[in-house]
Design a protein around this motif. Structure first.
Motif, PDB file in Angstrom:
ATOM      1  N   GLN A  73       0.849  -1.184   0.000  1.00  0.00           N
ATOM      2  CA  GLN A  73       0.000   0.000   0.000  1.00  0.00           C
ATOM      3  C   GLN A  73       0.886   1.235   0.000  1.00  0.00           C
ATOM      4  O   GLN A  73       1.742   1.386   0.871  1.00  0.00           O
ATOM      5  N   LEU A  74       0.687   2.117  -0.986  1.00  0.00           N
ATOM      6  CA  LEU A  74       1.468   3.347  -1.059  1.00  0.00           C
ATOM      7  C   LEU A  74       0.858   4.381  -0.119  1.00  0.00           C
ATOM      8  O   LEU A  74      -0.357   4.617  -0.125  1.00  0.00           O
ATOM      9  N   ALA A  75       1.695   5.002   0.708  1.00  0.00           N
ATOM     10  CA  ALA A  75       1.203   5.966   1.693  1.00  0.00           C
ATOM     11  C   ALA A  75       2.250   7.046   1.939  1.00  0.00           C
ATOM     12  O   ALA A  75       3.433   6.869   1.628  1.00  0.00           O
ATOM     13  N   VAL A  76       1.783   8.153   2.508  1.00  0.00           N
ATOM     14  CA  VAL A  76       2.659   9.270   2.858  1.00  0.00           C
ATOM     15  C   VAL A  76       2.532   9.542   4.354  1.00  0.00           C
ATOM     16  O   VAL A  76       1.416   9.511   4.906  1.00  0.00           O
ATOM     17  N   VAL A  77       3.652   9.790   5.013  1.00  0.00           N
ATOM     18  CA  VAL A  77       3.629  10.115   6.440  1.00  0.00           C
ATOM     19  C   VAL A  77       2.917  11.458   6.622  1.00  0.00           C
ATOM     20  O   VAL A  77       3.310  12.466   6.044  1.00  0.00           O
ATOM     21  N   LYS A  78       1.851  11.457   7.412  1.00  0.00           N
ATOM     22  CA  LYS A  78       1.041  12.660   7.606  1.00  0.00           C
ATOM     23  C   LYS A  78       1.320  13.348   8.929  1.00  0.00           C
ATOM     24  O   LYS A  78       1.397  14.570   9.023  1.00  0.00           O
ATOM     25  N   ARG A  99      -0.539   6.556  -7.253  1.00  0.00           N
ATOM     26  CA  ARG A  99       0.379   7.112  -8.245  1.00  0.00           C
ATOM     27  C   ARG A  99      -0.415   7.985  -9.215  1.00  0.00           C
ATOM     28  O   ARG A  99      -1.482   7.608  -9.678  1.00  0.00           O
ATOM     29  N   GLY A 100       0.114   9.154  -9.497  1.00  0.00           N
ATOM     30  CA  GLY A 100      -0.564  10.093 -10.385  1.00  0.00           C
ATOM     31  C   GLY A 100      -1.461  11.070  -9.653  1.00  0.00           C
ATOM     32  O   GLY A 100      -1.857  12.093 -10.208  1.00  0.00           O
ATOM     33  N   GLU A 101      -1.764  10.786  -8.390  1.00  0.00           N
ATOM     34  CA  GLU A 101      -2.627  11.654  -7.597  1.00  0.00           C
ATOM     35  C   GLU A 101      -1.833  12.860  -7.093  1.00  0.00           C
ATOM     36  O   GLU A 101      -0.695  12.741  -6.652  1.00  0.00           O
ATOM     37  N   ARG A 102      -2.456  14.054  -7.144  1.00  0.00           N
ATOM     38  CA  ARG A 102      -1.832  15.250  -6.587  1.00  0.00           C
ATOM     39  C   ARG A 102      -2.362  15.462  -5.177  1.00  0.00           C
ATOM     40  O   ARG A 102      -3.567  15.390  -4.929  1.00  0.00           O
ATOM     41  N   ILE A 103      -1.454  15.718  -4.245  1.00  0.00           N
ATOM     42  CA  ILE A 103      -1.844  15.954  -2.865  1.00  0.00           C
ATOM     43  C   ILE A 103      -1.183  17.226  -2.341  1.00  0.00           C
ATOM     44  O   ILE A 103      -0.185  17.702  -2.892  1.00  0.00           O
ATOM     45  N   GLU A 124      10.150  33.618   7.745  1.00  0.00           N
ATOM     46  CA  GLU A 124       8.845  33.958   8.309  1.00  0.00           C
ATOM     47  C   GLU A 124       7.942  32.738   8.414  1.00  0.00           C
ATOM     48  O   GLU A 124       7.111  32.640   9.299  1.00  0.00           O
ATOM     49  N   SER A 125       8.062  31.831   7.468  1.00  0.00           N
ATOM     50  CA  SER A 125       7.249  30.611   7.461  1.00  0.00           C
ATOM     51  C   SER A 125       8.171  29.422   7.291  1.00  0.00           C
ATOM     52  O   SER A 125       8.853  29.294   6.277  1.00  0.00           O
ATOM     53  N   GLY A 126       8.199  28.549   8.320  1.00  0.00           N
ATOM     54  CA  GLY A 126       9.112  27.406   8.284  1.00  0.00           C
ATOM     55  C   GLY A 126       8.751  26.365   7.252  1.00  0.00           C
ATOM     56  O   GLY A 126       9.597  25.564   6.854  1.00  0.00           O
ATOM     57  N   THR A 127       7.485  26.369   6.816  1.00  0.00           N
ATOM     58  CA  THR A 127       7.043  25.430   5.784  1.00  0.00           C
ATOM     59  C   THR A 127       6.213  26.180   4.752  1.00  0.00           C
ATOM     60  O   THR A 127       5.679  27.266   5.031  1.00  0.00           O
ATOM     61  N   LEU A 128       6.079  25.577   3.593  1.00  0.00           N
ATOM     62  CA  LEU A 128       5.293  26.162   2.512  1.00  0.00           C
ATOM     63  C   LEU A 128       4.318  25.103   2.010  1.00  0.00           C
ATOM     64  O   LEU A 128       4.717  23.971   1.718  1.00  0.00           O
ATOM     65  N   ALA A 129       3.035  25.465   1.937  1.00  0.00           N
ATOM     66  CA  ALA A 129       2.022  24.522   1.458  1.00  0.00           C
ATOM     67  C   ALA A 129       2.041  24.487  -0.067  1.00  0.00           C
ATOM     68  O   ALA A 129       1.924  25.516  -0.727  1.00  0.00           O
ATOM     69  N   VAL A 130       2.214  23.284  -0.602  1.00  0.00           N
ATOM     70  CA  VAL A 130       2.246  23.106  -2.057  1.00  0.00           C
ATOM     71  C   VAL A 130       1.450  21.850  -2.416  1.00  0.00           C
ATOM     72  O   VAL A 130       1.135  21.033  -1.563  1.00  0.00           O
ATOM     73  N   THR A 131       1.134  21.729  -3.700  1.00  0.00           N
ATOM     74  CA  THR A 131       0.550  20.490  -4.207  1.00  0.00           C
ATOM     75  C   THR A 131       1.531  19.881  -5.196  1.00  0.00           C
ATOM     76  O   THR A 131       2.210  20.598  -5.938  1.00  0.00           O
ATOM     77  N   ALA A 132       1.607  18.560  -5.188  1.00  0.00           N
ATOM     78  CA  ALA A 132       2.519  17.855  -6.081  1.00  0.00           C
ATOM     79  C   ALA A 132       2.023  16.427  -6.259  1.00  0.00           C
ATOM     80  O   ALA A 132       1.183  15.941  -5.495  1.00  0.00           O
ATOM     81  N   GLU A 133       2.542  15.761  -7.278  1.00  0.00           N
ATOM     82  CA  GLU A 133       2.187  14.367  -7.514  1.00  0.00           C
ATOM     83  C   GLU A 133       2.725  13.528  -6.363  1.00  0.00           C
ATOM     84  O   GLU A 133       3.838  13.737  -5.888  1.00  0.00           O
ATOM     85  N   ALA A 134       1.907  12.592  -5.894  1.00  0.00           N
ATOM     86  CA  ALA A 134       2.214  11.867  -4.665  1.00  0.00           C
ATOM     87  C   ALA A 134       3.564  11.173  -4.673  1.00  0.00           C
ATOM     88  O   ALA A 134       4.189  11.014  -3.629  1.00  0.00           O
ATOM     89  N   THR A 135       4.021  10.744  -5.827  1.00  0.00           N
ATOM     90  CA  THR A 135       5.297  10.041  -5.891  1.00  0.00           C
ATOM     91  C   THR A 135       6.456  10.973  -6.241  1.00  0.00           C
ATOM     92  O   THR A 135       7.575  10.511  -6.464  1.00  0.00           O
TER      93      THR A 135
END
Length: 225
Positions: A73-78, A99-103, A124-135
């Motif tokens: 099962q393909l997963a991303v640490v949340k 695969r192919g899904e943008r998150i 100013e911001s330690g992280t930046l919210a972006v969308t990208a292909e899951a893999t």
């Protein structure tokens, strides 16, 4: 830099729950975790401790979970729960991806280069919210500050993103600020203000103390006369 394939990680189904069960799992050098997403029922599993600790050093780590030695099962640490005292990992949340899904993910921001002399660079911001292909999730967003002068503000829209990665926040949001370095006088004033707020009284300098002592002795002699 982005990952195209996930790190393989063995996952065993978990049937015991509660604090006692979690402690037993951690004593066995394993980590409790839950896998959810795409409408499937949450799957409670245990992960190998050492391999998991190495994995989560990379933000938004992509994982190929091998469930009980069978299907993957393909997963991303949340999310990661860490004990505030021992700094040990207590629990990990993983989200199912395809695969192919943008998150959407939060990617750490790191500055590169050196700004102009006598300046201070603030993220100013330690992280930046972006969308990208899951893999192909970026591990870090680099912001170049080479030679930038005081008064420069880099917004989210100014950041150069890796190919295939899109911004998921307001383009006007501040990310990195370059300001003038404080002078010695300003630093002394800030320190004095902080000490005053904390109720700290500084001892008088030796020369002032000596002058005070001499004045006191002179007053005593006058009174004797």
């Amino acid at each position: 830099m982005a990952k195209s394939t996930g790190t393989q990680l063995a996952a065993a189904a978990r049937t015991e729950f509660g604090k006692g069960a979690a402690r037993r799992i951690r004593r066995a050098h394993q980590i409790p975790a839950v896998v959810y997403g795409h409408g499937q029922e949450p799957l409670h599993v245990t992960l190998p401790g050492h391999e998991t600790m190495l994995l989560i050093k990379n933000p938004n780590a992509l994982v190929d979970l091998q469930l009980d030695g069978g299907a993957t099962q393909l997963a991303v640490v949340k999310a990661i729960q860490v004990d505030p005292v021992r700094r040990a990992i207590e629990h990990v949340d993983l989200v199912v991806v395809r695969r192919g899904e943008r998150i959407e993910v939060q990617v750490p921001v790191r500055t590169t280069g050196e700004a102009a002399p006598q300046t201070v660079v603030s993220v100013e911001s330690g992280t930046l919210a972006v969308t990208a292909e899951a893999t192909h999730l970026p591990e870090v967003i680099e912001v170049d500050v080479e030679g930038l002068q005081a008064g420069t503000l880099i917004t989210a829209g100014d950041v150069k993103l890796p190919q295939g990665v899109e911004l998921a926040v307001d383009a006007e949001a501040g990310v990195v600020n370059v300001s003038a370095a404080p002078t010695a006088e300003e630093l002394d004033a800030e320190l004095a203000e902080a000490e005053a707020e904390a109720g700290i009284e500084k001892d008088a300098p030796e020369d002032e103390a000596a002058e005070g002592a001499e004045a006191s002795e002179g007053g005593e002699e006058s009174s004797k006369e």
